[in-house]
Enzyme design. Structure first.
Site, mmCIF file in Angstrom:
data_model
loop_
_atom_site.group_PDB
_atom_site.id
_atom_site.type_symbol
_atom_site.label_atom_id
_atom_site.label_comp_id
_atom_site.label_asym_id
_atom_site.label_seq_id
_atom_site.Cartn_x
_atom_site.Cartn_y
_atom_site.Cartn_z
ATOM 1 N N ASP A 93 -8.313 1.125 4.826
ATOM 2 C CA ASP A 93 -9.551 2.270 5.257
ATOM 3 C C ASP A 93 -9.951 2.515 6.683
ATOM 4 O O ASP A 93 -10.766 3.594 6.727
ATOM 5 C CB ASP A 93 -10.435 2.197 4.049
ATOM 6 C CG ASP A 93 -9.791 1.982 2.517
ATOM 7 O OD1 ASP A 93 -9.267 2.835 2.311
ATOM 8 O OD2 ASP A 93 -10.425 0.982 1.730
ATOM 9 N N ARG B 197 -20.623 -3.280 0.472
ATOM 10 C CA ARG B 197 -20.429 -4.642 0.842
ATOM 11 C C ARG B 197 -21.599 -5.363 0.744
ATOM 12 O O ARG B 197 -21.478 -6.587 0.363
ATOM 13 C CB ARG B 197 -20.080 -4.702 2.568
ATOM 14 C CG ARG B 197 -18.919 -4.101 2.803
ATOM 15 C CD ARG B 197 -17.745 -4.604 2.109
ATOM 16 N NE ARG B 197 -16.410 -3.698 2.411
ATOM 17 C CZ ARG B 197 -15.946 -2.694 1.537
ATOM 18 N NH1 ARG B 197 -16.453 -2.768 0.363
ATOM 19 N NH2 ARG B 197 -14.825 -1.940 2.065
ATOM 20 N N TRP C 196 -12.361 0.658 8.083
ATOM 21 C CA TRP C 196 -13.799 0.355 8.204
ATOM 22 C C TRP C 196 -14.162 -0.915 7.905
ATOM 23 O O TRP C 196 -15.534 -1.290 8.015
ATOM 24 C CB TRP C 196 -14.702 1.331 7.087
ATOM 25 C CG TRP C 196 -13.944 1.538 5.787
ATOM 26 C CD1 TRP C 196 -14.005 0.026 4.977
ATOM 27 C CD2 TRP C 196 -14.175 2.334 5.017
ATOM 28 N NE1 TRP C 196 -13.808 0.710 3.837
ATOM 29 C CE2 TRP C 196 -13.792 1.998 3.722
ATOM 30 C CE3 TRP C 196 -14.340 3.862 4.830
ATOM 31 C CZ2 TRP C 196 -13.668 2.728 2.482
ATOM 32 C CZ3 TRP C 196 -14.201 4.635 3.953
ATOM 33 C CH2 TRP C 196 -14.051 4.123 2.683
ATOM 34 N N ASN D 57 0.988 -1.334 0.058
ATOM 35 C CA ASN D 57 -0.023 0.058 0.030
ATOM 36 C C ASN D 57 0.524 1.318 -0.053
ATOM 37 O O ASN D 57 0.107 2.196 -0.276
ATOM 38 C CB ASN D 57 -0.936 0.171 1.062
ATOM 39 C CG ASN D 57 -2.240 -0.740 0.946
ATOM 40 O OD1 ASN D 57 -3.336 -0.155 0.471
ATOM 41 N ND2 ASN D 57 -2.304 -1.928 1.276
ATOM 42 N N GLY D 58 2.134 0.936 0.570
ATOM 43 C CA GLY D 58 3.150 2.483 0.335
ATOM 44 C C GLY D 58 3.241 2.872 -1.050
ATOM 45 O O GLY D 58 3.301 4.152 -1.261
ATOM 46 N N ALA D 59 3.160 1.900 -2.085
ATOM 47 C CA ALA D 59 3.369 2.443 -3.579
ATOM 48 C C ALA D 59 2.034 3.285 -3.782
ATOM 49 O O ALA D 59 2.001 4.085 -4.775
ATOM 50 C CB ALA D 59 3.178 1.168 -4.500
ATOM 51 N N CYS E 210 -6.554 -0.535 9.495
ATOM 52 C CA CYS E 210 -6.254 -1.536 8.392
ATOM 53 C C CYS E 210 -5.853 -0.609 7.410
ATOM 54 O O CYS E 210 -5.037 0.290 7.297
ATOM 55 C CB CYS E 210 -7.303 -2.583 7.982
ATOM 56 S SG CYS E 210 -8.961 -1.752 7.794
#
Length: 826
Positions: free
Chosen positions: A425, A469, A427, A308-310, A423
Site C-alpha cells: 500500500d 495501526r 504507507w 499480491n499479483g492474484a 511495498c
C-alpha cells in the site's frame, strides 16, 4: 506487602477498607492532585493490588488513562498507570496456579490484566463489586466508538494555540529541500516552487488525485498534472510515485509509491506511470551525461509480491523502465511484526525482574511457564534457546529495515541515483524505509526541528494509517453515509501463545478473539522505525541532537492519543475531524518539556556534535547488528538494567548531581557573602565604638585634670575633699563633700570646736548662664530668702569669697569665731 509468589500470601487485612465513603466527593477531591487538565474519574477500586510489584493502592479509570495511586506512598505508580488507548486486550477471571513449594490448591481470583508493552495484573479484594465497576468502565472507554470520545477532544478549543498549520510546515520543508526561503504568504495564495528538475503541484488540493496523499506534491518538472491523474490509476490506492526527498545540488531523488497493478501475469502496463518513473532519473536539459541510475526497491519478500499479483497487484519489471534495477528487501507484513512483538513482550515479562506474576525470573513463574525452563542457570537451556529465538526474530526485522535504508542512502549519496520505494500500500514499510533513509542522508533531520519536519512529511502527510495501526476510531467517507468507523474488535483472551494460556482459560470470548486476530490491523510500525533510530544513535552517538529518552517519550505520546497530531489515517481525515483546532499539539508539549529543563534536559543528547557529522551517515553492513532497545522494551520489567549501559542515562545522572552541586555551591556562596557583609557591618560598629571610647577617654582625662586642679585649689585653703556623684541625673551636678578644720591657733571645746562639713557642687558649663551672678543669686545663694538677698547693700559674700560654687553650712559659721581673713573687708 510481603509475599512469596502466591495469591494465598496476600494479606487482605492489611489493605485499606474499600467500602464506599460517606462523602461521595471526598474520593474525587483526593484524586485532584494526580489528575491532568480536563481529566475526570469514571470508576474507582480501593485496596487493589498491582501483582507485578505486590503494591496496594487505588485504581481509577478516567477519561484518559488507568491511574494507579499507591496507598502507602500516596503517589502515582507509573507501572500501573496506562493510557486507555494503549490497552490492547482485557482478560477477566484469570486463574493463577500456586508455586511448587506452596500449597497445591488453586484458588481463582478476580483479576484485570491489560497490555501495552507491559503485562499488568491487578487483584481486587474478594466479595466486592468494585472489580466489575472498573472492568465495565474499561470496556466502555478503552474502545470508544467515536473519535470525539477520545481524551484529546476534551480540552477547550479556545485554549489551543497552534503556531502554524501542518500544511504550512510541510510547505516550509519543501522550500528547504529546494534550498529556497518560504515567502510571506496571505490566506490560500498558491505557491510557485520549481527548479530545473522538479516542481510543486497543487493538483491534489481537494484530494481528488489521491485521498491519502498531502495536498501539495513534488513531481518531475516534465510531468503534467494530466499525466499524474493517468499514472495514479495504475497504482494501489492511487498512490502514484512522488518525490519525498531530493538533493538540489546533484539532482538525486528519493521517491515513494504503492505497488503497481500489473496483475497475476505481470502483463499490465501504464504509459503515464512509466513516463513518471523514468522522469525521476532524468537529468537537466544542459547536462549531456547519460541518465542517472534508477533503483526500484520493493520492501516485500519476492514471494509476497508475486502473491499480491492474484489480487491485481505485483511488482515492476525492469524491462519496462530503462536503466532500472528492481530489488526486494524481504521485510515482512504488519501481521508478522505484530505477532513477533507479542512474543517478545511475553518473554520479557516472564523473565524480567518485575513480572506480571509478582515474582522475578530468578525465583519462579506461574503456570506452565516453569515447565519450560524459566530460570537462568537452572540446568535447563530451553529457556535461553527460546529467548534467543524470540529476540532474534524481532531483531532480524529491525536489521532488515536498517540494511535496506542504509543501502538506499548509500546509492543516493554515492551515485546520485534515483530511488523509488514501495511495498503493497505504500504507507507502512515504505514509510519506514523512506523516513530512515532521509534521516541518514540529511543531518537536518537529526535535530529536533528536523525530526518534526520528517515525521510530519513522511508519516503524517503521506498517510500512514495511525488510527488502524493503533486501533483507535477515525472518520472516512463511505458512499451515502457521512462517516465510517475504522475500528477492529480487540476484546478477548490475551493471546493464543502457550505462555498466555498458562495464565488461565481463555473464557467464552475465545471465538470472538480468533475472529479478531484475523481482522486486526494494529502493528508496531512506528515503534520499529524508532527502534532503528535508537540503533543508529548507538552507532553514532554524536550525530543526533535528541536522545534515546526523547524517542521513548515521543512513542508514549503517540500511543496515548493525548494529542491530536497522530489521530486519523491521513491529512484529509484530520482536516475533516478538525483535529488541528480541537486538540493540543504534541510538538508544543515536547518543546515545553525541553524548555523546562534547559540545555541539560534529558531529551538532549549531551554528545551531539553537528560539525563531526554534517553529512550523510553510511553505516557498513557489518555494523548493522541491532541489539534490544533496553530503554523501551526493558523499562517496565527490568528498570535498573534498562539504564545500566546507557551512556546518556549515566551522563544525565552525573549532570543531575553536578547541577545539584552547583546549586549547593551557589547557596553556600550566598551564605558566605551574607556572612561577609555582616562581618563588615560588625567591624564598622566596632570602629565606631572604638572612636567613641577614645573620645570618652580623652574627655575623662580632661575631667580628671580639671578635678585635680579644683582639688588642689580647695586644699590650698585647708579643705579635705571627698568626691561623690549624685544619683540625680536631672540636675547634672557633681557633689563634693569637704571638711574644714580650724587652724592650730584656734581651739574650741565640744561641738563648737568640732569640724564642720561643706557640700560643694560643681556645675557643668552647660548649666551656667551668661550672667553667673544672677544664676547663683537665684538658685544657689544660701543667704537668699523669700524677701530677697540678705545683704542687699553689702558686697555679696557668695561672689566675693574664695568659696565660689560652695554651699556652706552657715549655722556652723555663726557658731564659729570667724576670722576676718576669711572674708574681705566690709
Amino acid at each position: 506487602m510481603d509475599g512469596s509468589g502466591s495469591w494465598d500470601a496476600i494479606d487482605w487485612n492489611q489493605i485499606e477498607d474499600p467500602r464506599p465513603r460517606r462523602l461521595g466527593q471526598a474520593v474525587q477531591e483526593s484524586m485532584d492532585d494526580f489528575l491532568l487538565e480536563d481529566e475526570a474519574v469514571i470508576a474507582q477500586g480501593h485496596g487493589v493490588v498491582l501483582l507485578n510489584t505486590r503494591e496496594a493502592g487505588t485504581l481509577s479509570v478516567t477519561n484518559f488513562r488507568l491511574l494507579f495511586v499507591s496507598q502507602a506512598k500516596k503517589c502515582v505508580i507509573e507501572l500501573g498507570t496506562i493510557p486507555l488507548t494503549t490497552i490492547e486486550k482485557l482478560s477477566d477471571d484469570v486463574k493463577l496456579q500456586p508455586l511448587p513449594h506452596l500449597s497445591d490448591k488453586s484458588h481463582p481470583r478476580e483479576l484485570l490484566q491489560v497490555i501495552d508493552m507491559r503485562i499488568i495484573v491487578f487483584a481486587f479484594v474478594p466479595k466486592t463489586k468494585q472489580k466489575n465497576e472498573v472492568f465495565d468502565a474499561l470496556r466502555r472507554y478503552t474502545k470508544p466508538a467515536n473519535l470525539w470520545d477520545l481524551y484529546a477532544f476534551s480540552c477547550d478549543p479556545s485554549t489551543i494555540k497552534n503556531d502554524s498549520e501542518p500544511k504550512w510546515r510541510l510547505l516550509r520543508e519543501y522550500f528547504r529541500l529546494f534550498r529556497k526561503s518560504l515567502p510571506q504568504l496571505r490566506g490560500a495564495e498558491e505557491v510557485s516552487l520549481s527548479n530545473d528538475w522538479w516542481r510543486l503541484t497543487r493538483v491534489n488540493s481537494s484530494y481528488s488525485l489521491c485521498s491519502t496523499y498531502p495536498s501539495e506534491l513534488i513531481v518531475p518538472r516534465s510531468i503534467s498534472d494530466e499525466d499524474l491523474f493517468q499514472a495514479s490509476t495504475f497504482r494501489s490506492g492511487k498512490r502514484l510515485p512522488v518525490i519525498s526527498w531530493c538533493d538540489a545540488g546533484s539532482g538525486a531523488v528519493l521517491a515513494r509509491s504503492s505497488q503497481p497493478m500489473v496483475g497475476l501475469m505481470m502483463n499490465f502496463r501504464n504509459n503515464a506511470d512509466e513516463k513518471l518513473v523514468c522522469a525521476l532519473s532524468s537529468r537537466t536539459t544542459g547536462d549531456k551525461g547519460s541518465p542517472r541510475k534508477l533503483y526500484i526497491i520493493d520492501a516485500r519478500p519476492r514471494a509476497n509480491a508475486l502473491a499480491n499479483g492474484a489480487k491485481g497487484g505485483g511488482s515492476e519489471s525492469s524491462s519496462n523502465y530503462p536503466r532500472s534495477e528492481v530489488l526486494f528487501l524481504g521485510i515482512q507484513n504488519i501481521h508478522t511484526m505484530r505477532d513477533s512483538l507479542s512474543r517478545l513482550r511475553d518473554y520479557v515479562d516472564a523473565h524480567g525482574s518485575i513480572s506480571s506474576n509478582g515474582t522475578p525470573s530468578a525465583v519462579s513463574v506461574v503456570g506452565d511457564r516453569r515447565n519450560r525452563g524459566s530460570t537462568w542457570g537452572g540446568g535447563n537451556l530451553n529457556s535461553m534457546t527460546s529467548f534467543s529465538s524470540t529476540l532474534g526474530e524481532w531483531l532480524n526485522h529491525i536489521q532488515n529495515i536498517l540494511v535496506g535504508a542504509s543501502w538506499i542512502a548509500a546509492q543516493i549519496a554515492e551515485e546520485a541515483a534515483a530511488v523509488l520505494v514501495h511495498c503493497s500500500d505504500g504507507w507502512d514499510r515504505t514509510t519506514q524505509l523512506v523516513a530512515l533513509s532521509c534521516l541518514l542522508l540529511d543531518p537536518y533531520y537529526r535535530t529536533f526541528s528536523g525530526f518534526q519536519a520528517l515525521v510530519e512529511k513522511d508519516w503524517l502527510a503521506f498517510g500512514h494509517p495511525f488510527a488502524e495501526r493503533m486501533g483507535v476510531p477515525t472518520v472516512a467517507e463511505n458512499g451515502g453515509s457521512q462517516y465510517e468507523l475504522l475500528r477492529q474488535p480487540s476484546l478477548g483472551n490475551l493471546s493464543s501463545s502457550p505462555s498466555r494460556n498458562a495464565l488461565g482459560p481463555s473464557g467464552p470470548s475465545s471465538n470472538a478473539s480468533a475472529q479478531s486476530q484475523t481482522s486486526n490491523n494494529s502493528s508496531p510500525i512506528l515503534l520499529q522505525w524508532l527502534d532503528c533510530i535508537s540503533q543508529l544513535l548507538r552507532l553514532y552517538p554524536c550525530a543526533f541532537q535528541f536522545s534515546s529518552k526523547f524517542l521513548v517519550d515521543f512513542m508514549d505520546c503517540v500511543l496515548s492519543c493525548r494529542f491530536g497530531n497522530f489521530l486519523c489515517n491521513s491529512e484529509r481525515e484530520r482536516e475533516q475531524s478538525g483535529v488541528t483546532n480541537s486538540c493540543r499539539c504534541m510538538w508544543s508539549y515536547l518543546a515545553d518539556l525541553r524548555a523546562s529543563g534547559g540545555s541539560f534536559h534529558e531529551h538532549y543528547n549531551p554528545f551531539y556534535d553537528p560539525v563531526k557529522h554534517n553529512g550523510a551517515l553510511l553505516p557498513p553492513a557489518a555494523a548493522l547488528a541491532p541489539t534490544l532497545w533496553p530503554q523501551f522494551y526493558l523499562r517496565w520489567t527490568c528498570p535498573i538494567e534498562s539504564q545500566g549501559g546507557d551512556l546518556e542515562s549515566q551522563w544525565h545522572a552525573m549532570n543531575k548531581k553536578y547541577a545539584e552541586a552547583l546549586k549547593a555551591k551557589d547557596i553556600a556562596e550566598l551564605r558566605a557573602k551574607d556572612i561577609k557583609m555582616k562581618m563588615e557591618s560588625v567591624k564598622q560598629d566596632l570602629q565606631r565604638e572604638k572612636r567613641a571610647s577614645n573620645t570618652a577617654l580623652v574627655t575623662a582625662q580632661s575631667a580628671q585634670r580639671e578635678n585635680a586642679a579644683i582639688k588642689k585649689a580647695i586644699e590650698s585653703i585647708g579643705c579635705t575633699i571627698k568626691f561623690s556623684t549624685s544619683g540625680n541625673h536631672e540636675d547634672r551636678t557633681e557633689v563634693l563633700s569637704c571638711s574644714l578644720r580650724r587652724g592650730t591657733d584656734v581651739r574650741d571645746q565640744g561641738d563648737e570646736n568640732g569640724d564642720f562639713s561643706v557640700s560643694i557642687s560643681a556645675i557643668e558649663d552647660s548649666l551656667v548662664s551668661e550672667a553667673p551672678g544672677d544664676h547663683f543669686c537665684e538658685s544657689l545663694c544660701p543667704f537668699r530668702t523669700r524677701e530677697g538677698c540678705r545683704w542687699p547693700d553689702a558686697p555679696c559674700a557668695q561672689l566675693g569669697s574664695q568659696f565660689v560654687g560652695l554651699k556652706a553650712n552657715y549655722d556652723a559659721f555663726d557658731r564659729l569665731s570667724i576670722q576676718d581673713c576669711y572674708f574681705g573687708p566690709e
